[in-house]
Design a protein around this motif. Structure first.
Motif, PDB file in Angstrom:
ATOM      1  N   ASP A  86     -49.842 -16.823 -36.532  1.00  0.00           N
ATOM      2  CA  ASP A  86     -49.601 -16.974 -35.103  1.00  0.00           C
ATOM      3  C   ASP A  86     -50.552 -16.057 -34.345  1.00  0.00           C
ATOM      4  O   ASP A  86     -50.464 -14.834 -34.443  1.00  0.00           O
ATOM      5  CB  ASP A  86     -48.144 -16.623 -34.772  1.00  0.00           C
ATOM      6  N   THR A  87     -51.471 -16.652 -33.589  1.00  0.00           N
ATOM      7  CA  THR A  87     -52.511 -15.879 -32.917  1.00  0.00           C
ATOM      8  C   THR A  87     -51.932 -14.838 -31.971  1.00  0.00           C
ATOM      9  O   THR A  87     -52.415 -13.702 -31.913  1.00  0.00           O
ATOM     10  CB  THR A  87     -53.457 -16.818 -32.138  1.00  0.00           C
TER      11      THR A  87
ATOM     12  N   SER B 272     -47.287  -7.237 -22.786  1.00  0.00           N
ATOM     13  CA  SER B 272     -46.222  -7.956 -22.083  1.00  0.00           C
ATOM     14  C   SER B 272     -46.291  -9.460 -22.333  1.00  0.00           C
ATOM     15  O   SER B 272     -45.268 -10.116 -22.508  1.00  0.00           O
ATOM     16  CB  SER B 272     -46.320  -7.716 -20.571  1.00  0.00           C
ATOM     17  N   ARG B 273     -47.505 -10.001 -22.351  1.00  0.00           N
ATOM     18  CA  ARG B 273     -47.647 -11.451 -22.471  1.00  0.00           C
ATOM     19  C   ARG B 273     -49.017 -11.807 -23.014  1.00  0.00           C
ATOM     20  O   ARG B 273     -50.008 -11.126 -22.727  1.00  0.00           O
ATOM     21  CB  ARG B 273     -47.447 -12.106 -21.098  1.00  0.00           C
ATOM     22  N   VAL B 274     -49.076 -12.881 -23.798  1.00  0.00           N
ATOM     23  CA  VAL B 274     -50.335 -13.384 -24.339  1.00  0.00           C
ATOM     24  C   VAL B 274     -50.467 -14.862 -23.979  1.00  0.00           C
ATOM     25  O   VAL B 274     -49.563 -15.650 -24.239  1.00  0.00           O
ATOM     26  CB  VAL B 274     -50.394 -13.219 -25.880  1.00  0.00           C
ATOM     27  N   VAL B 275     -51.587 -15.212 -23.359  1.00  0.00           N
ATOM     28  CA  VAL B 275     -51.860 -16.612 -23.005  1.00  0.00           C
ATOM     29  C   VAL B 275     -53.128 -17.036 -23.732  1.00  0.00           C
ATOM     30  O   VAL B 275     -54.176 -16.408 -23.580  1.00  0.00           O
ATOM     31  CB  VAL B 275     -52.051 -16.780 -21.482  1.00  0.00           C
TER      32      VAL B 275
ATOM     33  N   VAL C  48     -52.599 -10.847 -32.179  1.00  0.00           N
ATOM     34  CA  VAL C  48     -53.206 -10.088 -31.082  1.00  0.00           C
ATOM     35  C   VAL C  48     -52.341  -8.887 -30.717  1.00  0.00           C
ATOM     36  O   VAL C  48     -52.847  -7.780 -30.519  1.00  0.00           O
ATOM     37  CB  VAL C  48     -53.418 -10.996 -29.850  1.00  0.00           C
ATOM     38  N   VAL C  49     -51.033  -9.099 -30.622  1.00  0.00           N
ATOM     39  CA  VAL C  49     -50.118  -7.999 -30.306  1.00  0.00           C
ATOM     40  C   VAL C  49     -50.223  -6.904 -31.360  1.00  0.00           C
ATOM     41  O   VAL C  49     -50.283  -5.709 -31.041  1.00  0.00           O
ATOM     42  CB  VAL C  49     -48.665  -8.511 -30.207  1.00  0.00           C
ATOM     43  N   ASN C  50     -50.273  -7.303 -32.634  1.00  0.00           N
ATOM     44  CA  ASN C  50     -50.403  -6.319 -33.715  1.00  0.00           C
ATOM     45  C   ASN C  50     -51.730  -5.572 -33.622  1.00  0.00           C
ATOM     46  O   ASN C  50     -51.794  -4.352 -33.797  1.00  0.00           O
ATOM     47  CB  ASN C  50     -50.313  -7.016 -35.078  1.00  0.00           C
TER      48      ASN C  50
END
Length: 300
Positions: A48-49, A63-66, A53-55
């Motif tokens: 899961d991209t 807060s949020r990834v788009v 990215v969060v990791n």
């Protein structure tokens, strides 16, 4: 001075990060010493991209990834107090994360993200208001329902458009008709601009190319089949890559790669190849005639 490594284990009984770090950090420290003290971040890899990215941006909180898969671009929103941590010293943290994910990453604060959404909402509403000749309330409703381009209104399933609260089939038909007319006006305007630039009509017959794309080609000096045929696929469709930097609190973009002439249109590599090969087709059509002429000369 720093490295990020994504790791995964196919054996559920093995913790990949722990296995790389070792007892009390013994394994990773041995590597650090060999690299003269280079810091190493070991990150659990994920299919899961967004999770990856969060990791990868740790220790910053996200807060949020788009994710924009077509543009290979990721927008990351962080709390105001996490911005500098997410970007890292001299942009190192976000740059390494970008390399890990093979995507351009834009990092912005929640306030900036809100401002961006409001600006996009206003711009799209204004576009629908002008192009469809509707009032502000109706244009804003379209944007709120997720519409951002005329093509989406023009070619969406009629039942889906009519199913919007406050809409009916008659209104949906009228909106689709107006959207299609607006697209035709745009196409005609682009066609006139293309011809004014001296771009050959033969280019308009090639696959995947719109009149707007042909205008872009004409402005770049590409006006004949031979001009286009001489390009490599990357020179035609490669997407522009930029790096986000901050200096004195201001966001600045530095272009790393100018990209292809049509890099902003989202064409795939397969489509780019088809365009180039179609532009070169007349070269091969001329070959038999040239060979026959050469044979005739030699026989004389």
């Amino acid at each position: 001075s720093r490295a990020k490594i994504g790791v995964i284990s196919r054996d559920s009984s093995i913790d990949p990060v722990g296995a790389c770090v070792g007892m009390k950090g013994s394994r990773v420290q041995a590597v650090v010493q060999e690299l003269q003290g280079e810091k190493i971040d070991i990150i659990p890899w994920s299919e899961d991209t967004a999770t990856f990215v969060v990791n990868a941006l740790q220790p910053a909180t996200v807060s949020r990834v788009v994710i924009d898969e077509e543009e290979s671009r990721i927008e990351v929103v962080v709390p105001d107090d996490q911005l500098s941590l997410a970007i890292g010293r001299r942009g190192q943290n976000v740059r390494l994360t970008s390399q890990l994910t093979n995507s351009a990453i834009d990092i912005m604060t929640e306030a900036e993200a809100s401002e961006k959404r409001q600006k996009e909402f206003a711009e799209r509403s204004k576009m629908f208001e002008e192009e469809l000749d509707v009032d502000e309330t109706l244009s804003q409703l379209l944007v709120a329902e997720g519409f951002s381009e005329l093509e989406e209104v023009a070619y969406i399933d009629m039942a889906e458009l009519a199913g919007i609260e406050g809409f009916d089939e008659e209104l949906a038909e009228e909106l689709q008709s107006r959207a299609q007319e607006a697209l035709e006006r745009r196409e005609e305007a682009s066609r006139e601009a293309r011809r004014a630039l001296g771009v050959e009509d033969a280019l308009a017959e090639l696959p995947h190319l719109t009149e707007a794309m042909l205008v872009t080609l004409g402005k770049a000096g590409i006006k004949t089949l031979d001009d286009l045929a001489d390009l490599a696929t990357d020179e035609l469709i490669a997407k522009k890559r930029t790096e986000q930097r901050r200096r004195d609190g201001q966001r600045r973009e530095r272009a790393e790669d100018k990209g292809g002439v049509l890099g902003d249109y989202g064409l795939s590599e397969e489509q780019g190849n088809e365009i180039i090969m179609a532009a070169r087709a007349h070269w091969f059509e001329d070959e038999p005639a040239n060979e026959e002429a050469a044979d005739a000369d030699s026989s004389q």
